[in-house]
Design a protein around this motif. Structure first.
Motif, short mmCIF file in Angstrom:
data_model
loop_
_atom_site.label_atom_id
_atom_site.label_comp_id
_atom_site.label_asym_id
_atom_site.label_seq_id
_atom_site.Cartn_x
_atom_site.Cartn_y
_atom_site.Cartn_z
N ASN A 100 0.82 -1.22 0.00
CA ASN A 100 0.00 0.00 0.00
C ASN A 100 0.85 1.26 0.00
O ASN A 100 0.31 2.37 -0.10
N ILE A 101 2.16 1.10 0.15
CA ILE A 101 3.08 2.24 0.14
C ILE A 101 3.61 2.42 -1.28
O ILE A 101 4.30 1.54 -1.80
N PRO A 102 3.31 3.52 -1.95
CA PRO A 102 3.79 3.72 -3.32
C PRO A 102 5.32 3.78 -3.37
O PRO A 102 5.96 4.37 -2.50
N ILE A 103 5.87 3.13 -4.39
CA ILE A 103 7.32 3.14 -4.56
C ILE A 103 7.85 4.54 -4.76
O ILE A 103 8.95 4.88 -4.31
N ILE A 104 7.06 5.39 -5.41
CA ILE A 104 7.50 6.76 -5.68
C ILE A 104 7.70 7.53 -4.38
O ILE A 104 8.42 8.53 -4.33
N VAL A 105 7.07 7.06 -3.28
CA VAL A 105 7.24 7.69 -1.97
C VAL A 105 8.51 7.16 -1.29
O VAL A 105 9.23 7.92 -0.64
N LEU A 106 8.77 5.87 -1.45
CA LEU A 106 9.96 5.28 -0.82
C LEU A 106 11.25 5.66 -1.54
O LEU A 106 12.31 5.72 -0.92
N VAL A 118 24.01 2.80 -7.77
CA VAL A 118 23.19 1.71 -8.31
C VAL A 118 22.34 1.06 -7.23
O VAL A 118 21.23 0.58 -7.51
N LEU A 119 22.84 1.04 -6.00
CA LEU A 119 22.16 0.31 -4.92
C LEU A 119 20.71 0.73 -4.72
O LEU A 119 19.82 -0.14 -4.69
N ILE A 124 14.81 -0.49 -5.40
CA ILE A 124 13.49 -0.13 -5.93
C ILE A 124 12.96 -1.24 -6.84
O ILE A 124 11.79 -1.67 -6.72
N ILE A 125 13.79 -1.73 -7.74
CA ILE A 125 13.35 -2.79 -8.65
C ILE A 125 13.04 -4.06 -7.88
O ILE A 125 12.05 -4.76 -8.16
N THR A 126 13.86 -4.37 -6.88
CA THR A 126 13.63 -5.56 -6.06
C THR A 126 12.28 -5.47 -5.35
O THR A 126 11.53 -6.45 -5.27
N LEU A 127 11.97 -4.30 -4.83
CA LEU A 127 10.71 -4.12 -4.10
C LEU A 127 9.49 -4.33 -4.99
O LEU A 127 8.47 -4.89 -4.54
N VAL A 128 9.57 -3.89 -6.24
CA VAL A 128 8.40 -4.05 -7.13
C VAL A 128 8.33 -5.44 -7.74
O VAL A 128 7.27 -5.86 -8.22
N ILE A 192 11.48 4.32 -13.06
CA ILE A 192 11.17 5.18 -11.90
C ILE A 192 12.44 5.53 -11.15
O ILE A 192 12.64 6.69 -10.75
N SER A 193 13.31 4.56 -10.95
CA SER A 193 14.56 4.83 -10.22
C SER A 193 15.44 5.80 -10.98
O SER A 193 16.15 6.62 -10.38
N GLU A 194 15.40 5.76 -12.31
CA GLU A 194 16.21 6.67 -13.11
C GLU A 194 15.64 8.08 -13.07
O GLU A 194 16.39 9.07 -13.21
#
Length: 252
Positions: A100-106, A118-119, A124-128, A192-194
């Motif tokens: 429920n926590i948007p990745i864009i917030v984390l 890179v870390l 971020i990719i791992t979480l999604v 998103i991470s980029e």
């Protein structure tokens, strides 16, 4: 004839949409910065290859690396939750809440904690990626036939033997279903991470194009994101057919 129509109907629909798009752009003289015609986008994709090749390569490597880590973590977590019911009861609800926590917030927090390297991007990719794998794998484990489990118990099989020889093979179709979702999510997570901090990648290319009102380049970036997702999906589909066919051959 009906089979051919059904098989190629999506391609036909895409061609019709592109034709209407091209015709509308010319008829209504829509400015290129607002909505470029498909021919303009294609021309930029061909002639601008040198300007975005390294961006595409960077996003591809980042997506693959994050996907591998996310899938590995997801499988380990799923197996641990399955083999340890007490842990599953305590942790699984937290996994649901975490989605429920948007990745864009984390993402900004990860940049603050780990910098612009890179870390944080891999995190971020791992979480999604890992959540679809966890859910699909657990569902696959739960769908294992109770009669077969009872039969192996009667035969004296240990819990580890039941897992390796029965539960895990039966969960492979579900695992591949989660893997297909994670593969497409990995590209989204990379972009998103980029956006949040990078000097190369499709996300960076898209941001630069947007800031300079090069809408044609934005569409080029979107096109390559779609192609990359389709390539990942196709590779996993091929692996699924090979592995499941081999598994059925062995079982037979």
């Amino acid at each position: 004839m009906k089979k051919i129509v059904r098989r190629y109907s999506p391609i036909f629909v895409i061609i019709v949409i592109l034709f209407i798009w091209q015709w509308s752009s010319q008829l209504f003289s829509i400015p290129r910065w607002l909505l470029p015609a498909p021919t303009v986008i294609l021309n930029e994709a061909i002639n601008g290859w040198d300007s975005y090749t390294y961006h595409l390569v960077s996003t591809t490597y980042l997506s693959i690396g994050g996907l591998i880590i996310g899938v590995s973590v997801g499988l380990i977590v799923a197996m641990a939750l399955h083999l340890l019911p007490v842990v599953r009861q305590a942790v699984y609800p937290l996994l649901i809440l975490s989605q429920n926590i948007p990745i864009i917030v984390l993402a900004p927090l990860l940049v603050i904690w780990f910098g612009f390297g890179v870390l944080p991007k891999l995190i971020i990719i791992t979480l999604v990626c890992f959540f679809p794998i966890v859910v699909a794998t657990l569902d696959g484990f739960r769908q294992t036939s109770s009669e077969l489990i009872h039969y192996m118990q009667m035969a004296g099989a240990t819990k580890g033997q039941r897992f390796l020889k029965l539960e895990f093979p039966h969960a492979l179709p579900a695992i591949f279903s989660g893997l297909k979702i994670s593969a497409t999510y990995s590209v989204m997570g990379a972009v998103i991470s980029e956006w949040l901090g990078a000097n190369k990648g499709i996300g960076v290319y898209m941001t630069l194009a947007q800031s300079s009102f090069r809408t044609d380049r934005v569409f080029v970036a979107i096109g390559f994101i779609m192609v990359l997702c389709l390539v990942f999906f196709a590779v996993i589909l091929i692996l699924e057919k090979v592995m499941l066919k081999g598994g059925r051959h062995v079982n037979g």
